[in-house]
Design a protein around this motif. Structure first.
Motif: not given
Length: 196
Positions: A123-144
């Protein structure tokens, strides 16, 4: 208030940087995140030598594999020394950059880890980066994953392991302001800041 260093490690999308900024403002102390550290570091002649550390750039996979087959050596010696110098002899909040490890033996150091559930981070990443949920989750996992490798490479420790922090808080439940309030209460209970 005596000199105090507060280090904030954070999961991606947990709001850890915002927590660190608000905490520093409320305490009236310096805040050092990526931009602030890089601005200070650029004034030094060895900036290029430690730039990837300040930027928390992903560790090259080949370099990482080689390093993991050896004991933790001098990988962090120069960047750790530079972080200590940049933070100076004054109170500050330092976000990321292995701060919990660099200052672990420092008197009056408080090591905090901010986390949140995957749903809240998405939810946080979607609000910051205007991404769909799947893409936001992928970005989170990669960054972590990159943060975990970065931390392991420089410290030999597991990133996010509760034993390496004084206080772990789910900011996804509390939100930024209440998370800061909890940290301030913790600092008061340790006698590091005055009670109101």
């Amino acid at each position: 208030m005596e000199r105090m260093i507060i280090t904030v490690a954070r999961q991606y999308g947990s709001g850890g940087k915002a927590v660190g900024e608000k905490l520093a403002r409320r305490l009236g102390i310096d805040f050092y995140g990526k931009e602030e550290l890089m601005a200070l570091a650029k004034e030094r002649p060895d900036y290029e030598e430690v730039r990837s550390f300040y930027e928390e750039q992903p560790v090259n996979s080949l370099l990482y594999a080689i390093a993991m087959n050896e004991a933790v050596g001098d990988a962090g010696e120069i960047p750790f020394r530079r972080i200590r110098e940049l933070c100076g002899g004054r109170s500050c909040v330092l976000v990321g950059r292995c701060g919990n490890y660099i200052f672990k033996d420092q008197e009056n150091c408080v090591r905090i880890f901010i986390y949140a559930s995957m749903d809240k981070k998405i939810q946080w990443i979607q609000n910051m980066m205007d991404l769909p949920a799947r893409k936001a989750e992928k970005v989170i996992k990669e960054t972590e994953n990159e943060r975990a490798q970065f931390h392991k490479y420089y410290t030999g420790e597991e990133w996010g392991c509760v034993n390496h922090y004084d206080l772990c808080i789910d900011a996804g439940i509390l939100g930024t302001e209440k998370t800061v309030d909890v940290i301030l209460d913790y600092l008061k209970s340790r006698g590091l800041i005055d009670h109101d």
